[in-house]
Design an enzyme around this catalytic site. Structure first.
Site, PDB file in Angstrom:
ATOM      1  N   ARG A   1      -8.055  -4.620  19.116  1.00 27.93           N
ATOM      2  CA  ARG A   1      -9.510  -4.743  18.982  1.00 27.93           C
ATOM      3  C   ARG A   1     -10.041  -3.585  19.827  1.00 27.93           C
ATOM      4  O   ARG A   1      -9.980  -3.648  21.050  1.00 27.93           O
ATOM      5  CB  ARG A   1      -9.996  -6.077  19.545  1.00 27.93           C
ATOM      6  CG  ARG A   1      -9.348  -7.296  18.886  1.00 27.93           C
ATOM      7  CD  ARG A   1     -10.063  -8.567  19.303  1.00 27.93           C
ATOM      8  NE  ARG A   1      -9.278  -9.770  19.056  1.00 27.93           N
ATOM      9  CZ  ARG A   1      -9.160 -10.384  17.883  1.00 27.93           C
ATOM     10  NH1 ARG A   1      -9.763  -9.884  16.833  1.00 27.93           N
ATOM     11  NH2 ARG A   1      -8.446 -11.494  17.768  1.00 27.93           N
ATOM     12  N   CYS A   2     -10.517  -2.526  19.161  1.00 26.80           N
ATOM     13  CA  CYS A   2     -10.763  -1.253  19.837  1.00 26.80           C
ATOM     14  C   CYS A   2     -12.251  -1.034  20.120  1.00 26.80           C
ATOM     15  O   CYS A   2     -13.012  -0.636  19.237  1.00 26.80           O
ATOM     16  CB  CYS A   2     -10.206  -0.124  18.958  1.00 26.80           C
ATOM     17  SG  CYS A   2     -10.457   1.506  19.631  1.00 26.80           S
TER      18      CYS A   2
ATOM     19  N   HIS B   1      -1.724 -19.225  20.035  1.00 26.90           N
ATOM     20  CA  HIS B   1      -1.212 -18.108  19.221  1.00 26.90           C
ATOM     21  C   HIS B   1       0.030 -18.439  18.416  1.00 26.90           C
ATOM     22  O   HIS B   1       0.438 -17.631  17.573  1.00 26.90           O
ATOM     23  CB  HIS B   1      -0.963 -16.889  20.118  1.00 26.90           C
ATOM     24  CG  HIS B   1      -2.240 -16.284  20.608  1.00 26.90           C
ATOM     25  ND1 HIS B   1      -2.925 -16.810  21.665  1.00 26.90           N
ATOM     26  CD2 HIS B   1      -2.967 -15.239  20.158  1.00 26.90           C
ATOM     27  CE1 HIS B   1      -4.036 -16.100  21.864  1.00 26.90           C
ATOM     28  NE2 HIS B   1      -4.087 -15.145  20.958  1.00 26.90           N
TER      29      HIS B   1
ATOM     30  N   VAL C   1       0.851  -1.204   0.000  1.00 24.57           N
ATOM     31  CA  VAL C   1       0.000   0.000   0.000  1.00 24.57           C
ATOM     32  C   VAL C   1       0.881   1.247   0.000  1.00 24.57           C
ATOM     33  O   VAL C   1       0.658   2.183  -0.781  1.00 24.57           O
ATOM     34  CB  VAL C   1      -0.936   0.002   1.246  1.00 24.57           C
ATOM     35  CG1 VAL C   1      -1.640   1.345   1.392  1.00 24.57           C
ATOM     36  CG2 VAL C   1      -1.957  -1.125   1.154  1.00 24.57           C
TER      37      VAL C   1
ATOM     38  N   ARG D   1      -3.726 -37.287  25.358  1.00 25.54           N
ATOM     39  CA  ARG D   1      -3.163 -35.975  25.721  1.00 25.54           C
ATOM     40  C   ARG D   1      -3.789 -34.874  24.873  1.00 25.54           C
ATOM     41  O   ARG D   1      -4.123 -35.098  23.702  1.00 25.54           O
ATOM     42  CB  ARG D   1      -1.651 -35.959  25.492  1.00 25.54           C
ATOM     43  CG  ARG D   1      -0.879 -36.919  26.370  1.00 25.54           C
ATOM     44  CD  ARG D   1      -0.883 -36.434  27.819  1.00 25.54           C
ATOM     45  NE  ARG D   1      -0.239 -37.403  28.684  1.00 25.54           N
ATOM     46  CZ  ARG D   1       1.005 -37.285  29.127  1.00 25.54           C
ATOM     47  NH1 ARG D   1       1.745 -36.268  28.761  1.00 25.54           N
ATOM     48  NH2 ARG D   1       1.520 -38.196  29.923  1.00 25.54           N
TER      49      ARG D   1
ATOM     50  N   ARG E   1       0.412 -43.022  21.796  1.00 25.74           N
ATOM     51  CA  ARG E   1      -0.590 -42.257  22.540  1.00 25.74           C
ATOM     52  C   ARG E   1      -1.655 -41.692  21.606  1.00 25.74           C
ATOM     53  O   ARG E   1      -1.438 -41.559  20.402  1.00 25.74           O
ATOM     54  CB  ARG E   1       0.082 -41.068  23.209  1.00 25.74           C
ATOM     55  CG  ARG E   1       0.682 -41.360  24.532  1.00 25.74           C
ATOM     56  CD  ARG E   1       1.245 -40.076  25.097  1.00 25.74           C
ATOM     57  NE  ARG E   1       1.961 -40.349  26.317  1.00 25.74           N
ATOM     58  CZ  ARG E   1       2.855 -39.511  26.829  1.00 25.74           C
ATOM     59  NH1 ARG E   1       3.141 -38.387  26.214  1.00 25.74           N
ATOM     60  NH2 ARG E   1       3.458 -39.802  27.955  1.00 25.74           N
TER      61      ARG E   1
ATOM     62  N   ASP F   1      -8.208 -17.014  10.045  1.00 28.15           N
ATOM     63  CA  ASP F   1      -9.415 -17.856  10.065  1.00 28.15           C
ATOM     64  C   ASP F   1     -10.002 -18.137   8.681  1.00 28.15           C
ATOM     65  O   ASP F   1     -10.799 -19.057   8.521  1.00 28.15           O
ATOM     66  CB  ASP F   1     -10.509 -17.189  10.919  1.00 28.15           C
ATOM     67  CG  ASP F   1     -10.045 -16.898  12.336  1.00 28.15           C
ATOM     68  OD1 ASP F   1      -9.123 -17.593  12.798  1.00 28.15           O
ATOM     69  OD2 ASP F   1     -10.605 -15.994  12.967  1.00 28.15           O
TER      70      ASP F   1
HETATM   71  O1  F6P Z   1      -9.352 -14.136  14.391  1.00 24.60           O
HETATM   72  C1  F6P Z   1      -8.087 -14.649  14.596  1.00 24.60           C
HETATM   73  C2  F6P Z   1      -8.026 -15.383  15.913  1.00 24.60           C
HETATM   74  O2  F6P Z   1      -6.702 -15.866  16.082  1.00 24.60           O
HETATM   75  C3  F6P Z   1      -9.032 -16.505  16.107  1.00 24.60           C
HETATM   76  O3  F6P Z   1      -8.676 -17.685  15.439  1.00 24.60           O
HETATM   77  C4  F6P Z   1      -9.081 -16.619  17.596  1.00 24.60           C
HETATM   78  O4  F6P Z   1     -10.309 -17.147  18.030  1.00 24.60           O
HETATM   79  C5  F6P Z   1      -8.921 -15.200  18.054  1.00 24.60           C
HETATM   80  O5  F6P Z   1      -8.298 -14.498  16.984  1.00 24.60           O
HETATM   81  C6  F6P Z   1      -8.104 -15.023  19.295  1.00 24.60           C
HETATM   82  O6  F6P Z   1      -8.063 -13.671  19.592  1.00 24.60           O
HETATM   83  P1  F6P Z   1      -7.167 -13.032  20.723  1.00 24.60           P
HETATM   84  O7  F6P Z   1      -5.750 -13.066  20.254  1.00 24.60           O
HETATM   85  O8  F6P Z   1      -7.693 -11.656  20.863  1.00 24.60           O
HETATM   86  O9  F6P Z   1      -7.345 -13.884  21.938  1.00 24.60           O
END
Ligand code: F6P
Length: 319
Positions: free
Chosen positions: A72-73, A250, A23, A244, A163, A128
């Protein structure tokens, strides 16, 4: 259109940096002034932005996350927050926004455009892959490959120690990541929100397999379909076999973007700037079936119907 701004919002996705690079560099090459806004909508509300140039985006093409940072605001969903964001846009004479993110980002951009008539173009970036009308989002290919590597590693222990493992992957309400990694890693079963799952039948198969000498099992569960810890506990109770749970979490969102995620990001960065230059607004740019598409925000934020049948059935017949 003389000045535009780019922001990343919502969960980070690998490939956001190459999208920002595209961009900024394409915009500058087209004669635009391009601002980078920090921390998504929060940065517009709090006037945290900077005029970028070619050098501002050097050395980021291979990096995960986003140099602009992201949030996320919730403040954006207040009248006061929106007005403050608009004041920043006016003060800096910004004529259009490129919003890189997912569903929440486009919902917010739609509100912003409708309320203040500022052109907004979205770039679909989310691990996602749940943006309606878009075939593949930036970051989803990377997340699949990251999860795949992790599951390949877990399989070594599953095989060596005989397992059962239940591995939980991300995806919010979508089974996309789960389905792709389950088939690619040769997992025995997959649990996704799009399909009903019969845990008793799976336990029955595990017990029968066990009698025939098949002892290790790998089951992938999408976070939107259940928790790995709970499912593993139920399998242990029903089969008496050691099971297990692993929650990948993340780890799937970070890391270097794959070539696919990078190239997609670079193409979509250019497309987004072109949309603004051509007077378009309220659209998400993306790829669908190998073709460039522009999807209205209102359509993009609808629930995406995932076509799971082919891969889901293939997993079943290959077990
Ligand atoms: O939308 C991406 C994502 O990683 C989802 O797969 C997951 O449910 C969510 O964000 C987790 O969000 P946060 O990092 O805010 O916990």
């Amino acid at each position: 259109m003389k000045r535009i701004a780019v922001l990343t919002t919502g969960g980070d996705a690998p490939g956001m940096n190459p999208a920002i690079r595209s961009v900024v560099r394409y915009g500058v090459n087209k004669g635009l002034e391009v601002f980078g806004v920090f921390r998504g909508w929060w940065g517009l509300i709090n006037e945290e932005l900077k005029l970028f140039n070619h050098r501002s985006v050097s050395g980021i093409i291979h990096e995960g996350g986003t140099i602009l940072k992201t949030t996320r605001c919730s403040e954006f969903y207040t009248d006061e927050g929106q007005d403050r964001a608009y004041q920043t846009v006016k003060k800096h004479s910004i004529d259009g926004l490129v919003v890189i993110g997912g569903n929440g980002s486009f919902r917010a951009a739609d509100i912003f455009h409708n309320k203040y008539n500022i052109p907004c173009i979205g770039i679909a970036a989310s691990i996602d892959n749940d943006i309606n009308g878009i075939g593949t989002t930036i970051g989803s290919d990377t997340a699949i490959n990251t999860a795949l590597c992790a599951i390949d590693n877990i399989r070594d222990t599953a095989t060596s120690m005989e397992r059962i493992f239940v591995v939980e992957v991300m995806g919010r309400e979508s089974g996309f990541i789960a389905l792709k990694v389950a088939i690619a890693s040769g997992c025995e079963d997959v649990i996704i929100p799009e399909r009903k799952f019969n845990l008793e039948a799976t336990c029955h198969n595990i017990i029968n397999g066990n009698l025939r000498g098949k002892i290790s099992w790998m089951i992938v569960v999408a976070e939107g379909a259940g928790g790995a810890v709970d499912i593993a506990k139920q399998i242990t109770e029903m089969t008496t076999l050691e099971t297990r749970a692993v929650v990948l979490g993340h780890i799937q969102r970070g890391g270097r973007p794959t070539a696919f995620s990078r190239i997609l990001a670079l193409i979509l960065g250019q497309a987004a700037v072109d949309c603004l230059l051509n007077g378009k607004t309220d659209k998400v740019v993306g790829m669908n079936a190998g073709k460039m598409v522009e999807v209205d925000f209102k359509v993009a934020i609808q629930k995406k119907q995932l076509d799971v049948d082919g891969l889901y059935n293939l997993i079943k017949v290959l077990t």
